[in-house]
Design a protein around this motif. Structure first.
Motif, PDB file in Angstrom:
ATOM      1  N   MET A   1      36.568  20.924 -19.929  1.00 24.73           N
ATOM      2  CA  MET A   1      35.844  22.174 -19.763  1.00 24.73           C
ATOM      3  C   MET A   1      34.686  22.264 -20.754  1.00 24.73           C
ATOM      4  SD  MET A   1      35.613  24.714 -17.890  1.00 24.73           S
ATOM      5  CE  MET A   1      36.489  26.088 -17.299  1.00 24.73           C
ATOM      6  N   GLY A   2      34.965  21.872 -22.013  1.00 28.97           N
ATOM      7  CA  GLY A   2      33.915  21.899 -23.030  1.00 28.97           C
ATOM      8  C   GLY A   2      32.742  20.994 -22.672  1.00 28.97           C
ATOM      9  N   LEU A   3      33.057  19.808 -22.164  1.00 32.17           N
ATOM     10  CA  LEU A   3      32.008  18.866 -21.755  1.00 32.17           C
ATOM     11  C   LEU A   3      31.179  19.436 -20.615  1.00 32.17           C
ATOM     12  CD1 LEU A   3      30.778  16.074 -22.202  1.00 32.17           C
ATOM     13  CD2 LEU A   3      32.444  15.172 -20.565  1.00 32.17           C
ATOM     14  N   LEU A   4      31.819  20.133 -19.701  1.00 34.15           N
ATOM     15  CA  LEU A   4      31.118  20.760 -18.583  1.00 34.15           C
ATOM     16  C   LEU A   4      30.160  21.839 -19.085  1.00 34.15           C
ATOM     17  CD1 LEU A   4      30.844  20.883 -15.496  1.00 34.15           C
ATOM     18  CD2 LEU A   4      32.663  22.591 -15.492  1.00 34.15           C
ATOM     19  N   VAL A   5      30.588  22.648 -20.047  1.00 34.28           N
ATOM     20  CA  VAL A   5      29.730  23.694 -20.618  1.00 34.28           C
ATOM     21  C   VAL A   5      28.531  23.069 -21.320  1.00 34.28           C
ATOM     22  CG1 VAL A   5      29.606  25.500 -22.387  1.00 34.28           C
ATOM     23  CG2 VAL A   5      31.549  25.429 -20.817  1.00 34.28           C
ATOM     24  N   ILE A   6      28.772  22.021 -22.115  1.00 35.81           N
ATOM     25  CA  ILE A   6      27.683  21.354 -22.833  1.00 35.81           C
ATOM     26  C   ILE A   6      26.690  20.737 -21.852  1.00 35.81           C
ATOM     27  CG2 ILE A   6      27.121  19.409 -24.357  1.00 35.81           C
ATOM     28  CD1 ILE A   6      29.799  20.053 -25.818  1.00 35.81           C
ATOM     29  N   CYS A   7      27.199  20.011 -20.862  1.00 33.83           N
ATOM     30  CA  CYS A   7      26.316  19.365 -19.878  1.00 33.83           C
ATOM     31  C   CYS A   7      25.554  20.406 -19.054  1.00 33.83           C
ATOM     32  CB  CYS A   7      27.109  18.443 -18.967  1.00 33.83           C
ATOM     33  SG  CYS A   7      27.714  16.972 -19.796  1.00 33.83           S
ATOM     34  N   GLY A   8      26.237  21.462 -18.657  1.00 36.30           N
ATOM     35  CA  GLY A   8      25.575  22.530 -17.901  1.00 36.30           C
ATOM     36  C   GLY A   8      24.475  23.199 -18.707  1.00 36.30           C
ATOM     37  N   THR A   9      24.732  23.421 -19.985  1.00 39.23           N
ATOM     38  CA  THR A   9      23.724  24.027 -20.862  1.00 39.23           C
ATOM     39  C   THR A   9      22.537  23.091 -21.024  1.00 39.23           C
ATOM     40  OG1 THR A   9      25.440  25.278 -22.007  1.00 39.23           O
ATOM     41  CG2 THR A   9      23.312  25.045 -23.130  1.00 39.23           C
ATOM     42  N   ALA A  10      22.793  21.806 -21.200  1.00 44.13           N
ATOM     43  CA  ALA A  10      21.709  20.824 -21.337  1.00 44.13           C
ATOM     44  C   ALA A  10      20.831  20.802 -20.091  1.00 44.13           C
ATOM     45  CB  ALA A  10      22.286  19.440 -21.619  1.00 44.13           C
ATOM     46  N   VAL A  11      21.456  20.866 -18.917  1.00 41.84           N
ATOM     47  CA  VAL A  11      20.689  20.890 -17.671  1.00 41.84           C
ATOM     48  C   VAL A  11      19.837  22.150 -17.613  1.00 41.84           C
ATOM     49  CG1 VAL A  11      20.888  21.120 -15.147  1.00 41.84           C
ATOM     50  CG2 VAL A  11      22.227  19.397 -16.365  1.00 41.84           C
ATOM     51  N   ARG A  12      20.396  23.264 -18.022  1.00 36.72           N
ATOM     52  CA  ARG A  12      19.658  24.543 -18.017  1.00 36.72           C
ATOM     53  C   ARG A  12      18.488  24.498 -19.000  1.00 36.72           C
ATOM     54  NH1 ARG A  12      17.765  27.642 -14.950  1.00 36.72           N
ATOM     55  NH2 ARG A  12      17.714  29.740 -15.692  1.00 36.72           N
ATOM     56  N   VAL A  13      18.686  23.915 -20.194  1.00 34.18           N
ATOM     57  CA  VAL A  13      17.594  23.742 -21.164  1.00 34.18           C
ATOM     58  C   VAL A  13      16.481  22.924 -20.518  1.00 34.18           C
ATOM     59  CG1 VAL A  13      16.946  22.604 -23.338  1.00 34.18           C
ATOM     60  CG2 VAL A  13      19.010  24.021 -23.243  1.00 34.18           C
ATOM     61  N   TRP A  14      16.845  21.832 -19.847  1.00 31.78           N
ATOM     62  CA  TRP A  14      15.868  20.969 -19.179  1.00 31.78           C
ATOM     63  C   TRP A  14      15.147  21.726 -18.065  1.00 31.78           C
ATOM     64  CZ3 TRP A  14      15.880  19.125 -14.085  1.00 31.78           C
ATOM     65  CH2 TRP A  14      14.915  18.143 -13.804  1.00 31.78           C
ATOM     66  N   GLN A  15      15.889  22.510 -17.254  1.00 33.45           N
ATOM     67  CA  GLN A  15      15.280  23.246 -16.146  1.00 33.45           C
ATOM     68  C   GLN A  15      14.265  24.271 -16.642  1.00 33.45           C
ATOM     69  OE1 GLN A  15      18.836  24.818 -14.292  1.00 33.45           O
ATOM     70  NE2 GLN A  15      18.617  23.432 -12.536  1.00 33.45           N
ATOM     71  N   VAL A  16      14.650  25.066 -17.617  1.00 33.62           N
ATOM     72  CA  VAL A  16      13.755  26.109 -18.110  1.00 33.62           C
ATOM     73  C   VAL A  16      12.551  25.496 -18.828  1.00 33.62           C
ATOM     74  CG1 VAL A  16      13.569  28.115 -19.654  1.00 33.62           C
ATOM     75  CG2 VAL A  16      15.560  27.857 -18.164  1.00 33.62           C
TER      76      VAL A  16
END
Length: 192
Positions: A1-16
């Motif tokens: 779950m933690g890895l999913l949150v980190i990866c999801g946040t990284a994708v969001r940083v990249w998108q924005v």
């Protein structure tokens, strides 16, 4: 779950980071960076040049420079930014220097206070692309309607290594902010 949150946040940083919104606002806010006796570093200059382009295109009638100074400095980041923009031809009355803040959160809170006191609440934030999501999140938490138009030049975007470093750093800084509502600014290691 933690890895999913980190990866999801990284994708969001990249998108924005890829969003470049030039919609009109009350002010263009330039996040500070290093300056040397009144001369902006290459990182800061890239941000200031982007704010100048936005101003010239009529995105906002006011540019806000923000940032305090380190011990021994003669200029604040905000003052150095204002001087740079004045030298590019921006009228002094169209620049508000908010000379406080030693990290992103302090700077955003100071800008919010200064603008809301002037009945201004919408801002276009200018920083490095990877810094956009965290800065926008903080500005919205501080009561501003905020969107981003990051710089596309400067050391933060020169190499894939600097881009990967920025995404990694901002992913964890954003997660820290969302958990604690404290700043997590780290020393910037890309060439200044």
């Amino acid at each position: 779950m933690g890895l999913l949150v980190i990866c999801g946040t990284a994708v969001r940083v990249w998108q924005v980071a890829r969003i470049d919104d030039w919609a009109t606002a009350d002010a263009i806010v330039v996040l500070g960076a290093a300056q040397y006796d009144g001369t902006p570093s290459s990182v800061f200059q890239a941000r200031l040049d982007q704010s100048y382009k936005l101003f010239q295109k009529g995105v906002a009638p006011l540019i806000v420079t923000v940032g305090g100074k380190q011990v021994g400095d003669n200029y604040t980041e905000a003052a150095a930014g204002k001087l740079y923009l004045e030298n590019r031809g921006v009228p002094a009355e169209r620049i508000l220097a908010v000379e406080t803040g030693s990290d992103t959160l302090q700077s955003v809170e100071a800008v919010s206070k200064a603008l809301l006191a002037r009945d201004k609440s919408s801002v276009v934030l200018v920083s490095d692309p990877w810094h956009s999501l965290r800065t926008r999140t903080m500005a919205r938490d501080a009561g501003l309607a905020a969107w981003t138009a990051p710089t596309r030049t400067g050391p933060a975007v020169y190499t894939r290594e600097s881009q990967a470093h920025g995404i990694f750093r901002e992913t964890f800084a954003l997660l820290w902010y969302q958990l604690t509502h404290y700043s997590a600014d780290f020393t910037y290691t890309a060439e200044q």
